[in-house]
Design a protein around this motif. Sequence first.
Motif, PDB file in Angstrom:
ATOM      1  N   ASN A 171      50.132  -6.919  10.949  1.00 56.91           N
ATOM      2  CA  ASN A 171      49.174  -6.803  12.048  1.00 56.91           C
ATOM      3  C   ASN A 171      48.397  -8.107  12.188  1.00 56.91           C
ATOM      4  N   ARG A 172      47.687  -8.229  13.305  1.00 58.65           N
ATOM      5  CA  ARG A 172      46.993  -9.474  13.635  1.00 58.65           C
ATOM      6  C   ARG A 172      45.961  -9.856  12.582  1.00 58.65           C
ATOM      7  N   ARG A 173      45.216  -8.884  12.095  1.00 55.22           N
ATOM      8  CA  ARG A 173      44.163  -9.186  11.122  1.00 55.22           C
ATOM      9  C   ARG A 173      44.734  -9.799   9.848  1.00 55.22           C
ATOM     10  N   SER A 174      45.782  -9.183   9.305  1.00 52.57           N
ATOM     11  CA  SER A 174      46.351  -9.648   8.044  1.00 52.57           C
ATOM     12  C   SER A 174      47.021 -11.008   8.199  1.00 52.57           C
ATOM     13  N   VAL A 175      47.834 -11.136   9.237  1.00 58.92           N
ATOM     14  CA  VAL A 175      48.560 -12.392   9.457  1.00 58.92           C
ATOM     15  C   VAL A 175      47.587 -13.532   9.737  1.00 58.92           C
ATOM     16  N   GLY A 176      46.576 -13.268  10.576  1.00 59.50           N
ATOM     17  CA  GLY A 176      45.586 -14.289  10.883  1.00 59.50           C
ATOM     18  C   GLY A 176      44.829 -14.755   9.652  1.00 59.50           C
ATOM     19  N   ALA A 177      44.472 -13.818   8.775  1.00 60.95           N
ATOM     20  CA  ALA A 177      43.729 -14.162   7.561  1.00 60.95           C
ATOM     21  C   ALA A 177      44.570 -15.031   6.629  1.00 60.95           C
ATOM     22  N   ALA A 178      45.860 -14.704   6.506  1.00 58.25           N
ATOM     23  CA  ALA A 178      46.741 -15.481   5.628  1.00 58.25           C
ATOM     24  C   ALA A 178      46.912 -16.907   6.149  1.00 58.25           C
ATOM     25  N   LEU A 179      47.119 -17.045   7.452  1.00 57.68           N
ATOM     26  CA  LEU A 179      47.260 -18.376   8.040  1.00 57.68           C
ATOM     27  C   LEU A 179      45.958 -19.167   7.916  1.00 57.68           C
ATOM     28  N   GLU A 180      44.836 -18.483   8.068  1.00 60.63           N
ATOM     29  CA  GLU A 180      43.535 -19.129   7.987  1.00 60.63           C
ATOM     30  C   GLU A 180      43.300 -19.728   6.610  1.00 60.63           C
ATOM     31  N   GLN A 181      43.804 -19.074   5.578  1.00 68.97           N
ATOM     32  CA  GLN A 181      43.599 -19.592   4.222  1.00 68.97           C
ATOM     33  C   GLN A 181      44.677 -20.589   3.809  1.00 68.97           C
ATOM     34  N   GLY A 182      45.564 -20.943   4.759  1.00 65.78           N
ATOM     35  CA  GLY A 182      46.538 -21.995   4.503  1.00 65.78           C
ATOM     36  C   GLY A 182      47.872 -21.538   3.971  1.00 65.78           C
ATOM     37  N   ASP A 183      48.119 -20.233   3.952  1.00 69.48           N
ATOM     38  CA  ASP A 183      49.407 -19.710   3.499  1.00 69.48           C
ATOM     39  C   ASP A 183      50.369 -19.568   4.676  1.00 69.48           C
ATOM     40  N   ASP A 184      51.655 -19.726   4.400  1.00 74.77           N
ATOM     41  CA  ASP A 184      52.673 -19.473   5.413  1.00 74.77           C
ATOM     42  C   ASP A 184      52.923 -17.977   5.508  1.00 74.77           C
ATOM     43  N   VAL A 185      53.326 -17.532   6.686  1.00 79.16           N
ATOM     44  CA  VAL A 185      53.596 -16.115   6.910  1.00 79.16           C
ATOM     45  C   VAL A 185      54.910 -15.990   7.676  1.00 79.16           C
ATOM     46  N   VAL A 186      55.717 -15.010   7.319  1.00 75.53           N
ATOM     47  CA  VAL A 186      56.930 -14.726   8.073  1.00 75.53           C
ATOM     48  C   VAL A 186      56.786 -13.371   8.747  1.00 75.53           C
ATOM     49  N   VAL A 187      57.103 -13.320  10.030  1.00 71.84           N
ATOM     50  CA  VAL A 187      57.036 -12.075  10.790  1.00 71.84           C
ATOM     51  C   VAL A 187      58.383 -11.817  11.443  1.00 71.84           C
ATOM     52  N   TRP A 188      58.656 -10.546  11.640  1.00 75.29           N
ATOM     53  CA  TRP A 188      59.862 -10.116  12.323  1.00 75.29           C
ATOM     54  C   TRP A 188      59.413  -9.259  13.505  1.00 75.29           C
ATOM     55  N   PRO A 189      59.179  -9.894  14.666  1.00 72.77           N
ATOM     56  CA  PRO A 189      58.569  -9.190  15.803  1.00 72.77           C
ATOM     57  C   PRO A 189      59.312  -7.942  16.237  1.00 72.77           C
ATOM     58  N   GLY A 190      60.636  -7.944  16.060  1.00 76.86           N
ATOM     59  CA  GLY A 190      61.414  -6.794  16.511  1.00 76.86           C
ATOM     60  C   GLY A 190      61.150  -5.533  15.722  1.00 76.86           C
ATOM     61  N   GLY A 191      60.525  -5.672  14.546  1.00 74.64           N
ATOM     62  CA  GLY A 191      60.167  -4.496  13.747  1.00 74.64           C
ATOM     63  C   GLY A 191      61.321  -3.563  13.492  1.00 74.64           C
ATOM     64  N   GLU A 192      61.039  -2.269  13.597  1.00 73.72           N
ATOM     65  CA  GLU A 192      62.061  -1.266  13.310  1.00 73.72           C
ATOM     66  C   GLU A 192      63.186  -1.280  14.343  1.00 73.72           C
ATOM     67  N   VAL A 193      62.895  -1.705  15.569  1.00 76.36           N
ATOM     68  CA  VAL A 193      63.939  -1.796  16.596  1.00 76.36           C
ATOM     69  C   VAL A 193      64.979  -2.831  16.187  1.00 76.36           C
TER      70      VAL A 193
END
Length: 289
Positions: A120-142
């Motif tokens: 979700n936006r809150r978690s991903v934003g917080a990780a990027l803010e602290q300088g960590d890389d994040v991987v997301v898969w927008p398609g999710g379960e679909v």
Amino acid sequence: MAGKQQNLLQRLIAWRVSAAMEPQPPNETLLKLQQPLWDLLDRWYFRLEIDGWENVPDRTSLVVGVHSGGALTMDAWTLVNAWHTHFEGRRTLHGTAHDVLMAAPGLGDYFRAVGVIAANRRSVGAALEQGDDVVVWPGGEVDAMRSWRKRDVATLGGRTGFVKQAIRSGVPIVPVATVGGHDTVFVLSEGTWLADALDRFTGLKTTLRGANLPIIAGFPFPLAVEILPAHVPLPAKIRTALLEPIEVDDDPERADDLAYVQKIYDQVEAAIQAGMDRLAAKRSLPVLG
């Protein structure tokens, strides 16, 4: 479920997921203990081929890709492990997972211990803010639960949130193409019809935030409906490529420019699809690769 009142299962999921909202560093002891197993799986079981490390920027990035294989997306796990190995732990890549998986007893606890955060936006934003890389898969379960005949189709689900997140966080997008994950289990049907039928009586789709109940063929069950993992992944060959980064405008107001957001989305999707096409052309047979 009446009005906006949450049912018991929704409250339980929300409570469990809340623990994964704030990004935490992976448990180094656990990573060291499991590393020999992951090395074995990557090298001999999934025969992982991964390239394109030179495309990863020297600054915090939002990695965007597709993932396959029902509830156990081994292409996603092998990518995160390869990242940790390549950067020797100097750069943390937080994986992201659906609420249902984060809430699952045992599985959710393991996810949190290895640095996975809620998608979700809150978690991903917080990780990027602290300088960590994040991987997301927008398609999710679909994406993860698309049928086997769509295994080489880049499925981002029309979800543009990752573009807006990259703009707000001021980070580049690193597209990732991968094939082979969908040969670890054969999704015969997305099971949309089954999810629709059950939803009439249970409100399941709202509770699980998903529209699919995939029907799979794999090991040990020749036929099963998968919500939580119901199979052991087959030893399919996984090929992955980190693609050239896509820079985005870091003006936060651009996140509200729908035309610009769609342009970047289309660019990312096209890059991933082209990469998947190249990787799929190397495959001779399902599973065997």
